[in-house]
Scaffold this active site. Structure first.
Site, short mmCIF file in Angstrom:
data_model
loop_
_atom_site.label_atom_id
_atom_site.label_comp_id
_atom_site.label_asym_id
_atom_site.label_seq_id
_atom_site.Cartn_x
_atom_site.Cartn_y
_atom_site.Cartn_z
CB SER A 157 -4.37 -6.66 4.58
OG SER A 157 -3.87 -5.65 4.23
CG HIS A 217 -1.68 -0.92 1.33
ND1 HIS A 217 -2.07 -1.86 2.37
CD2 HIS A 217 -3.08 -1.32 0.42
CE1 HIS A 217 -2.87 -2.74 2.20
NE2 HIS A 217 -3.67 -2.28 0.98
CE LYS A 222 -13.22 -7.11 3.97
NZ LYS A 222 -12.76 -6.32 2.76
NE ARG A 244 -2.56 -7.58 -4.28
CZ ARG A 244 -3.36 -7.85 -3.16
NH1 ARG A 244 -2.66 -7.95 -2.09
NH2 ARG A 244 -4.80 -8.37 -3.48
O1 PNS Z 1 -8.95 -3.11 0.43
P1 PNS Z 1 -10.35 -3.73 -0.19
O2 PNS Z 1 -10.91 -4.44 0.98
O3 PNS Z 1 -10.13 -4.43 -1.26
O4 PNS Z 1 -11.35 -2.38 -0.61
C1 PNS Z 1 -12.47 -2.63 -1.25
C2 PNS Z 1 -13.35 -1.18 -0.93
C3 PNS Z 1 -13.57 -0.65 0.42
C4 PNS Z 1 -12.57 -0.28 -1.96
C5 PNS Z 1 -14.83 -1.63 -1.44
O5 PNS Z 1 -15.34 -2.39 -0.63
C6 PNS Z 1 -15.53 -0.23 -1.58
O6 PNS Z 1 -15.39 0.53 -2.42
N1 PNS Z 1 -16.66 -0.27 -0.56
C7 PNS Z 1 -17.54 1.05 -0.63
C8 PNS Z 1 -18.82 0.48 -0.91
C9 PNS Z 1 -19.16 0.85 -2.57
O7 PNS Z 1 -19.25 1.93 -2.85
N2 PNS Z 1 -19.85 -0.13 -3.24
C10 PNS Z 1 -20.29 0.09 -4.54
C11 PNS Z 1 -19.09 -0.07 -5.69
S1 PNS Z 1 -18.73 -1.74 -5.73
#
Ligand code: PNS
Length: 166
Positions: free
Chosen positions: A130, A19, A43, A92
């Site tokens: 992570s 990150h 989560k 990645r």
């Molecule tokens: O690090 P991660 O867990 O892959 O991040 C995922 C994240 C937080 C970017 C994703 O879950 C997110 O955007 N959550 C917000 C909810 C949202 O906007 N959902 C609609 C689009 S998919």
């Protein structure tokens, strides 16, 4: 000229060197980066949102170009509130693609004015996540070098098996 602002969202549970590498790359493109920690009540996280934000701040040595925030709900709405029209995500290995494309297309459907930019992490971090870091640490395996020092220390508070590592 107006400032180029992007949001870098994620769970950051916890922040890894992958990150950090991505944030450094994004700062070559954007004037300001908002590292946005998702608060997802569905989560289970190891670290609280406050703990995750604190680790991000320490890891980035309070770089003035980077701000941290938490968000709940739709990412595109958060981005608009913050004055950002770009979402930065890291890629990645190939396994990331499908999930990332799904999210990007959904975000685009929700707001066409917010675009997603993908940056690749350095090859050293290609296979770290992570999730795998938490698994190794929970079993007492050292993840030093894969995470910022502050995360290495904080993992000791979470996992008894990790406590005695130098
Ligand atoms: O690090 P991660 O867990 O892959 O991040 C995922 C994240 C937080 C970017 C994703 O879950 C997110 O955007 N959550 C917000 C909810 C949202 O906007 N959902 C609609 C689009 S998919």
């Amino acid at each position: 000229m107006s400032e180029k602002i992007a949001v870098y969202p994620g769970s950051f549970d916890p922040i890894t060197n992958g990150h950090v590498n991505l944030i450094e790359r994004a700062l070559q493109v954007f004037d300001k980066l908002i590292v946005a920690v998702a608060h997802n009540p569905n989560k289970t996280a190891l670290f609280s949102v406050e703990e995750r934000i604190e680790m991000i701040r320490v890891a980035l040595k309070n770089d003035p170009r980077v701000s941290t925030a938490s968000f709940q709900g739709l990412l595109v709405e958060f981005a608009v509130q913050q004055g950002a029209n770009v979402i930065v995500r890291g890629l990645r290995a190939l396994s990331d693609f499908e999930y990332e494309f799904q999210m990007t297309l959904m975000n685009r459907k929700l707001n066409r004015k917010v675009d997603t930019m993908f940056l690749m992490t350095g090859y050293k971090w290609f296979y770290t996540s992570s999730k795998i870091i938490k698994e190794a640490a929970s079993l007492g395996g050292s993840v030093r070098g894969l995470v910022p020092e502050i995360v290495h220390q904080r993992l000791k508070d979470k996992f008894p098996a990790y406590r005695n590592l130098p």
